[in-house]
Design a protein around this motif. Structure first.
Motif, mmCIF file in Angstrom:
data_model
loop_
_atom_site.group_PDB
_atom_site.id
_atom_site.type_symbol
_atom_site.label_atom_id
_atom_site.label_comp_id
_atom_site.label_asym_id
_atom_site.label_seq_id
_atom_site.Cartn_x
_atom_site.Cartn_y
_atom_site.Cartn_z
ATOM 1 N N ARG A 30 20.857 -5.964 -17.009
ATOM 2 C CA ARG A 30 20.459 -5.396 -15.732
ATOM 3 C C ARG A 30 19.113 -5.980 -15.292
ATOM 4 N NH1 ARG A 30 21.777 0.796 -15.631
ATOM 5 N NH2 ARG A 30 23.834 0.058 -15.077
ATOM 6 N N GLY A 35 25.750 -10.296 -15.164
ATOM 7 C CA GLY A 35 25.671 -8.844 -15.067
ATOM 8 C C GLY A 35 25.597 -8.155 -16.412
ATOM 9 N N THR A 36 25.487 -8.926 -17.496
ATOM 10 C CA THR A 36 25.427 -8.311 -18.829
ATOM 11 C C THR A 36 24.060 -7.709 -19.106
ATOM 12 O OG1 THR A 36 24.986 -10.479 -19.812
ATOM 13 C CG2 THR A 36 27.259 -9.708 -19.865
ATOM 14 N N LYS A 62 30.380 -3.953 -24.488
ATOM 15 C CA LYS A 62 30.302 -3.172 -23.269
ATOM 16 C C LYS A 62 30.513 -4.069 -22.046
ATOM 17 C CE LYS A 62 27.197 -0.168 -20.768
ATOM 18 N NZ LYS A 62 25.826 0.284 -20.631
ATOM 19 N N GLN A 63 31.337 -3.593 -21.110
ATOM 20 C CA GLN A 63 31.599 -4.347 -19.882
ATOM 21 C C GLN A 63 30.437 -4.175 -18.914
ATOM 22 O OE1 GLN A 63 33.628 -6.526 -20.224
ATOM 23 N NE2 GLN A 63 35.670 -5.985 -19.584
ATOM 24 N N PRO A 64 30.095 -5.229 -18.151
ATOM 25 C CA PRO A 64 29.023 -5.113 -17.169
ATOM 26 C C PRO A 64 29.383 -4.110 -16.068
ATOM 27 C CG PRO A 64 29.660 -7.417 -17.456
ATOM 28 C CD PRO A 64 30.639 -6.573 -18.213
ATOM 29 N N ASN A 65 28.391 -3.390 -15.595
ATOM 30 C CA ASN A 65 28.542 -2.495 -14.458
ATOM 31 C C ASN A 65 28.899 -3.341 -13.236
ATOM 32 O OD1 ASN A 65 27.152 -1.372 -11.930
ATOM 33 N ND2 ASN A 65 27.241 0.421 -13.266
ATOM 34 N N SER A 66 29.772 -2.836 -12.373
ATOM 35 C CA SER A 66 30.226 -3.639 -11.228
ATOM 36 C C SER A 66 29.079 -3.998 -10.281
ATOM 37 C CB SER A 66 31.340 -2.925 -10.474
ATOM 38 O OG SER A 66 30.886 -1.691 -9.964
ATOM 39 N N ILE A 67 28.105 -3.119 -10.131
ATOM 40 C CA ILE A 67 26.967 -3.438 -9.261
ATOM 41 C C ILE A 67 26.086 -4.495 -9.915
ATOM 42 C CG2 ILE A 67 24.868 -2.532 -8.173
ATOM 43 C CD1 ILE A 67 26.422 0.057 -7.663
ATOM 44 N N ASP A 68 25.854 -4.382 -11.228
ATOM 45 C CA ASP A 68 25.062 -5.403 -11.934
ATOM 46 C C ASP A 68 25.739 -6.765 -11.846
ATOM 47 O OD1 ASP A 68 23.173 -3.494 -12.696
ATOM 48 O OD2 ASP A 68 24.198 -3.075 -14.583
ATOM 49 N N LYS A 69 27.056 -6.766 -11.961
ATOM 50 C CA LYS A 69 27.814 -8.022 -11.862
ATOM 51 C C LYS A 69 27.701 -8.601 -10.450
ATOM 52 C CE LYS A 69 32.232 -10.065 -12.974
ATOM 53 N NZ LYS A 69 33.603 -9.885 -13.388
#
Length: 139
Positions: free
Chosen positions: A49, A46-47, A2-9
């Motif tokens: 949260r 960002g992996t 799963k790719q990290p969420n842009s905000i989490d990154k």
């Protein structure tokens, strides 16, 4: 995977940037948080949260407000270009090289020298970009 969420990154990038500005290692931050340095790595990438109470603790340890982590986050600015530019600066300042360049640059007292350096870096970066493809006409 799963790719990290842009905000989490984005939040992770801001954590890394501030940690590096303070000269803290991932290990020191992890010890202060009571987690492994691998967990701090996951936050910074960002992996994983960052929960609310953990974010408040990180903000306290890094001597910033919680809002610091959201500055320039995707969706926080109505101008996508400005948000992308801010994100690019965050990534630059979160790198060892970026922080080293910024620290050295601000110690240069002469404005003309700083301007010359900035122009040289801009010219170098333009020269490094791949040239656009040109289609040659058949003869």
């Amino acid at each position: 995977m799963k790719q990290p969420n842009s905000i989490d990154k984005h939040i992770g990038t801001r954590i890394r940037m501030r940690r590096m500005q303070l000269g803290l290692t991932q290990e020191k931050l992890a010890d202060a948080l009571g987690v492994s340095f691998q967990q701090v790595q996951k936050y910074e990438k960002g992996t994983n949260r960052v929960g609310g109470s953990r974010m408040a603790e990180i903000a306290r340890l890094l001597d910033v407000d919680v809002g610091f982590f959201y500055q320039g986050a995707p969706g926080a600015d109505t101008s996508k270009l400005a948000g992308a530019e801010f994100s690019l600066m965050d990534e630059f300042m979160a790198s060892r090289e970026g922080l080293m360049i910024a620290r050295a640059f601000v110690r240069i007292p002469n404005a003309k020298v700083r301007a010359t350096i900035a122009a040289s870096i801009a010219a170098l970066s333009e020269a490094m970009e791949p040239a656009p493809l040109t289609i040659m006409a058949a003869e």
